[in-house]
Design a protein around this motif. Structure first.
Motif, mmCIF file in Angstrom:
data_model
loop_
_atom_site.group_PDB
_atom_site.id
_atom_site.type_symbol
_atom_site.label_atom_id
_atom_site.label_comp_id
_atom_site.label_asym_id
_atom_site.label_seq_id
_atom_site.Cartn_x
_atom_site.Cartn_y
_atom_site.Cartn_z
ATOM 1 N N LEU A 209 76.901 25.012 -26.123
ATOM 2 C CA LEU A 209 76.734 23.873 -25.227
ATOM 3 C C LEU A 209 75.332 23.297 -25.362
ATOM 4 C CD1 LEU A 209 77.319 22.019 -22.803
ATOM 5 C CD2 LEU A 209 76.895 23.989 -21.302
ATOM 6 N N ALA A 210 74.328 24.174 -25.367
ATOM 7 C CA ALA A 210 72.935 23.728 -25.469
ATOM 8 C C ALA A 210 72.641 23.116 -26.830
ATOM 9 C CB ALA A 210 71.993 24.904 -25.204
ATOM 10 N N ALA A 211 73.102 23.763 -27.890
ATOM 11 C CA ALA A 211 72.774 23.302 -29.241
ATOM 12 C C ALA A 211 73.418 21.964 -29.562
ATOM 13 C CB ALA A 211 73.206 24.344 -30.263
ATOM 14 N N PHE A 212 74.594 21.692 -28.994
ATOM 15 C CA PHE A 212 75.315 20.463 -29.310
ATOM 16 C C PHE A 212 75.300 19.464 -28.152
ATOM 17 C CE2 PHE A 212 77.274 23.537 -32.276
ATOM 18 C CZ PHE A 212 77.085 22.842 -33.464
ATOM 19 N N ALA A 213 74.453 19.667 -27.139
ATOM 20 C CA ALA A 213 74.380 18.742 -26.007
ATOM 21 C C ALA A 213 74.090 17.330 -26.510
ATOM 22 C CB ALA A 213 73.312 19.200 -25.021
ATOM 23 N N ASN A 214 74.886 16.351 -26.061
ATOM 24 C CA ASN A 214 74.822 15.013 -26.649
ATOM 25 C C ASN A 214 75.142 13.937 -25.615
ATOM 26 O OD1 ASN A 214 74.620 13.098 -28.800
ATOM 27 N ND2 ASN A 214 76.849 13.098 -29.037
ATOM 28 N N SER A 215 74.719 14.154 -24.362
ATOM 29 C CA SER A 215 75.110 13.190 -23.323
ATOM 30 C C SER A 215 74.075 13.111 -22.204
ATOM 31 C CB SER A 215 76.484 13.581 -22.748
ATOM 32 O OG SER A 215 76.524 14.967 -22.399
ATOM 33 N N PRO A 216 72.869 12.594 -22.494
ATOM 34 C CA PRO A 216 71.837 12.538 -21.466
ATOM 35 C C PRO A 216 71.911 11.310 -20.562
ATOM 36 C CG PRO A 216 70.929 11.776 -23.545
ATOM 37 C CD PRO A 216 72.360 12.187 -23.815
ATOM 38 N N PRO A 415 71.112 17.173 -30.051
ATOM 39 C CA PRO A 415 71.324 15.733 -30.242
ATOM 40 C C PRO A 415 70.827 14.876 -29.086
ATOM 41 C CG PRO A 415 73.245 16.937 -31.003
ATOM 42 C CD PRO A 415 72.334 17.949 -30.360
ATOM 43 N N ALA A 416 70.913 15.382 -27.861
ATOM 44 C CA ALA A 416 70.446 14.602 -26.713
ATOM 45 C C ALA A 416 68.961 14.281 -26.816
ATOM 46 C CB ALA A 416 70.727 15.359 -25.416
ATOM 47 N N ASP A 417 68.171 15.176 -27.405
ATOM 48 C CA ASP A 417 66.743 14.914 -27.556
ATOM 49 C C ASP A 417 66.501 13.717 -28.463
ATOM 50 O OD1 ASP A 417 65.701 17.094 -25.953
ATOM 51 O OD2 ASP A 417 66.457 18.421 -27.528
ATOM 52 N N ASP A 418 67.299 13.595 -29.530
ATOM 53 C CA ASP A 418 67.168 12.441 -30.416
ATOM 54 C C ASP A 418 67.504 11.153 -29.669
ATOM 55 O OD1 ASP A 418 66.544 14.241 -32.422
ATOM 56 O OD2 ASP A 418 68.558 14.212 -33.294
ATOM 57 N N LEU A 419 68.549 11.189 -28.855
ATOM 58 C CA LEU A 419 68.927 10.001 -28.095
ATOM 59 C C LEU A 419 67.833 9.599 -27.119
ATOM 60 C CD1 LEU A 419 72.649 10.890 -27.308
ATOM 61 C CD2 LEU A 419 71.816 9.281 -29.028
ATOM 62 N N LEU A 420 67.241 10.581 -26.455
ATOM 63 C CA LEU A 420 66.173 10.281 -25.503
ATOM 64 C C LEU A 420 64.942 9.745 -26.215
ATOM 65 C CD1 LEU A 420 66.643 13.374 -23.180
ATOM 66 C CD2 LEU A 420 67.067 10.992 -22.555
ATOM 67 N N ASP A 421 64.626 10.274 -27.401
ATOM 68 C CA ASP A 421 63.495 9.760 -28.172
ATOM 69 C C ASP A 421 63.737 8.305 -28.575
ATOM 70 O OD1 ASP A 421 62.214 12.167 -27.978
ATOM 71 O OD2 ASP A 421 62.672 12.827 -30.026
ATOM 72 N N LEU A 449 78.335 30.428 -11.187
ATOM 73 C CA LEU A 449 77.333 30.307 -12.215
ATOM 74 C C LEU A 449 75.969 30.839 -11.797
ATOM 75 C CD1 LEU A 449 78.288 26.706 -13.247
ATOM 76 C CD2 LEU A 449 79.057 28.819 -14.274
ATOM 77 N N SER A 450 75.076 30.927 -12.797
ATOM 78 C CA SER A 450 73.696 31.299 -12.561
ATOM 79 C C SER A 450 73.049 30.291 -11.626
ATOM 80 C CB SER A 450 72.935 31.325 -13.893
ATOM 81 O OG SER A 450 71.554 31.356 -13.698
ATOM 82 N N THR A 451 72.164 30.754 -10.761
ATOM 83 C CA THR A 451 71.514 29.847 -9.810
ATOM 84 C C THR A 451 70.099 29.493 -10.223
ATOM 85 O OG1 THR A 451 70.779 31.747 -8.517
ATOM 86 C CG2 THR A 451 72.853 30.718 -7.883
ATOM 87 N N ALA A 452 69.631 30.025 -11.357
ATOM 88 C CA ALA A 452 68.269 29.734 -11.784
ATOM 89 C C ALA A 452 68.242 28.413 -12.531
ATOM 90 C CB ALA A 452 67.748 30.858 -12.682
ATOM 91 N N VAL A 453 67.884 27.343 -11.819
ATOM 92 C CA VAL A 453 67.856 26.020 -12.417
ATOM 93 C C VAL A 453 66.422 25.536 -12.490
ATOM 94 C CG1 VAL A 453 68.675 23.644 -12.220
ATOM 95 C CG2 VAL A 453 70.117 25.524 -11.471
ATOM 96 N N PRO A 454 65.931 25.142 -13.683
ATOM 97 C CA PRO A 454 64.573 24.650 -13.791
ATOM 98 C C PRO A 454 64.354 23.442 -12.918
ATOM 99 C CG PRO A 454 65.553 25.055 -15.968
ATOM 100 C CD PRO A 454 66.638 25.175 -14.948
ATOM 101 N N GLU A 455 63.162 23.282 -12.409
ATOM 102 C CA GLU A 455 62.832 22.152 -11.561
ATOM 103 C C GLU A 455 62.459 20.965 -12.432
ATOM 104 O OE1 GLU A 455 59.877 23.262 -8.837
ATOM 105 O OE2 GLU A 455 61.100 24.709 -7.765
ATOM 106 N N GLY A 456 62.670 19.755 -11.886
ATOM 107 C CA GLY A 456 62.255 18.571 -12.588
ATOM 108 C C GLY A 456 63.240 18.111 -13.629
ATOM 109 N N ASP A 457 62.878 17.016 -14.262
ATOM 110 C CA ASP A 457 63.718 16.408 -15.290
ATOM 111 C C ASP A 457 63.249 16.910 -16.645
ATOM 112 O OD1 ASP A 457 64.953 14.853 -17.133
ATOM 113 O OD2 ASP A 457 64.704 12.969 -16.034
ATOM 114 N N PRO A 458 64.041 17.761 -17.334
ATOM 115 C CA PRO A 458 63.600 18.317 -18.600
ATOM 116 C C PRO A 458 63.470 17.290 -19.700
ATOM 117 C CG PRO A 458 65.901 18.811 -18.254
ATOM 118 C CD PRO A 458 65.396 18.187 -16.990
ATOM 119 N N SER A 459 64.054 16.093 -19.489
ATOM 120 C CA SER A 459 63.945 15.086 -20.537
ATOM 121 C C SER A 459 62.570 14.464 -20.542
ATOM 122 C CB SER A 459 64.992 13.997 -20.331
ATOM 123 O OG SER A 459 64.795 13.292 -19.134
#
Length: 459
Positions: A209-216, A415-421, A449-459
């Motif tokens: 899921l993380a490696a192919f994420a493509n929908s920011p 892939p989402a990182d490329d789209l955001l760039d 699910l896991s409850t440890a969610v990073p704060e802020g917008d990672p993008s």
């Protein structure tokens, strides 16, 4: 995939039996075990590909049904054109249309990865040629970046689903109408191998899921999630969309319990709407909650309304990979086929991914910006590259997978990182995260699910 498919073209093996009434919970449990898990040496694999489409002249408008029907011609599904012959594409893939107008191709089940890639690529090219000839453009993202979710298919199943999802919030409607995925279909395997294959496919979920994420971006909004598609589905209805937790060593019993304990999403009727009484499970139906007793056909249909990351439906349908641009769909297919090709490879893949097996939220929100997921992904993809060569993956797919591993995965990118760039260099008409998106964590986390969610917008 949210539509009804009696036997998906990409299903490795599934033969429906004549419908009969179900009169007890034990009878239903036995039926789920026999139909959802077809045991035997794994031989076949298939893939289902979805694409968002829009008019080249009006990208912000919903797809036009008439234009879509003209493009698909004799391959149009009957949900779009009731009189259509619904012919397969030249190499045997079938075409369906999702509620929001997404076009889906389901490959035939094939015995080797090379044939699967060649056949699917050829049918996808024909499908895209037909769409382009009618002025329809394929979107390279897994969520619609411009349009709000709009259902274009008038079918009682989709109307009932939309109303049921709307009671929980906006995310189910978005998942139905504004998202696409790469869904890989694999044989269940032998009874002895099933627990390993089931656990490995789930443990690999956050990594892939993380490696192919493509929908920011969704509907003109930067959501703050690298996979807004998965965020939508995890929040749409957690009882039917989240991964199982805890998992036992008996996937068959676990899956039967989940199927029978999940509320009905819709109930087929000859006349009138298909809405199901809220909260009534299939087990309740067997116990007399509805006027007529359910049949095995009703149970088959109910299974088709569960949308977890991995669905047992006579085969194992992996649903957690975002739709990919261009020929990128072949990479998650190659990874999964390769990692499940031999027991020792699967055991190693499970060992590498088990430490992050519950990081679904982190994977959807941060992707490989999450250090734990990045570390696991590097090792998993290096293993997949070696295994893909062993299973005879096409040379160009192996090269593309090795390039992805070196240039993206080992650098903590998706892939989402490329789209955001690209959007930073060429600003698009998008706005910052809306108030509803932070609520996803409170909706999803308590469910499974896991409850440890990073704060802020990672993008």
């Amino acid at each position: 995939m949210v539509h009804e498919v009696e036997v998906a073209a990409s299903s490795p093996s599934h033969t429906p039996a004549a419908a009969r009434q179900l009169r007890s919970l034990s009878e239903a449990e036995a039926y789920v075990a026999s139909v959802c898990f077809k045991h035997g040496p794994p031989r076949l694999q298939g893939v289902e590909l979805e694409w968002l489409v829009h008019s080249g002249t009006a990208p912000g408008a919903p797809p036009d049904r008439a234009r879509l029907a003209a493009a698909l011609g004799p391959h149009a599904p009957t949900t779009l054109v009731p009189s259509s012959p619904a012919q397969p594409l030249p190499h045997g893939s079938t075409v369906t249309v999702e509620p929001g107008g997404q076009v889906e191709l389901a490959s035939p089940p094939l015995a080797d990865l090379g044939s699967l890639v060649r056949v699917t690529a050829a049918d996808a090219a024909e499908l895209h040629r037909r769409l382009a000839a009618c002025g329809l453009v394929v979107q390279p993202r897994a969520t619609d970046p411009l349009r709000p979710p709009t259902r274009i298919l008038d079918h009682p199943r989709y109307a009932a689903m939309e109303r049921a999802f709307d009671r929980r919030g906006p995310h189910g409607r978005s998942g139905m109408c504004s998202t696409t995925a790469v869904q890989v279909c694999l044989d269940v395997g032998t009874a002895a191998d099933l627990p390993l294959r089931w656990e490995a496919l789930h443990a690999l979920g956050p990594v892939l899921l993380a490696a192919f994420a493509n929908s920011p971006v969704l509907a003109g909004r930067r959501t703050g999630w690298k996979s807004s598609r998965m965020a939508c589905w995890l929040s749409a209805d957690p009882t039917r969309t989240t991964p199982p937790r805890p998992r036992s060593a008996d996937p068959v019993t676990d899956w039967a319990a989940r199927v029978l304990g999940t509320p009905l999403l819709c109930v087929r009727r000859d006349d009138g709407p298909w809405d199901a009484p809220p909260g009534v499970t299939f087990a309740d139906w067997i116990a007399g909650a509805l006027p007529t007793a359910p049949t095995t056909a009703d149970l088959d249909y109910h299974v088709s309304t569960l949308f977890p990351p991995v669905r047992a439906h006579g085969f194992l349908e992996v649903r957690y990979v975002d739709g990919q641009a261009g020929s990128g769909w072949a990479l998650p297919v190659a990874v999964l086929v390769a990692l499940l090709s031999r027991r020792e490879v699967t055991e190693r893949a499970l060992e590498l991914s088990r430490p992050v097996a519950d990081r679904w939220i982190e994977a959807a929100r941060c992707a490989l910006a999450d250090p734990a997921l990045a570390a696991a992904a590097g090792s998993v993809f290096e293993l997949a590259c070696a295994a893909a060569r062993e299973v005879g993956a096409p040379a160009d797919v192996v090269i593309a997978l090795e390039n992805m591993t070196a240039r993206r995965v080992l650098r903590g990118r998706c892939p989402a990182d490329d789209l955001l760039d690209e959007e930073r260099l060429h600003p698009q008409p998008v706005v910052d995260t809306g108030d509803e998106w932070p609520l996803l964590t409170s909706v999803v986390a308590p469910a499974a699910l896991s409850t440890a969610v990073p704060e802020g917008d990672p993008s």
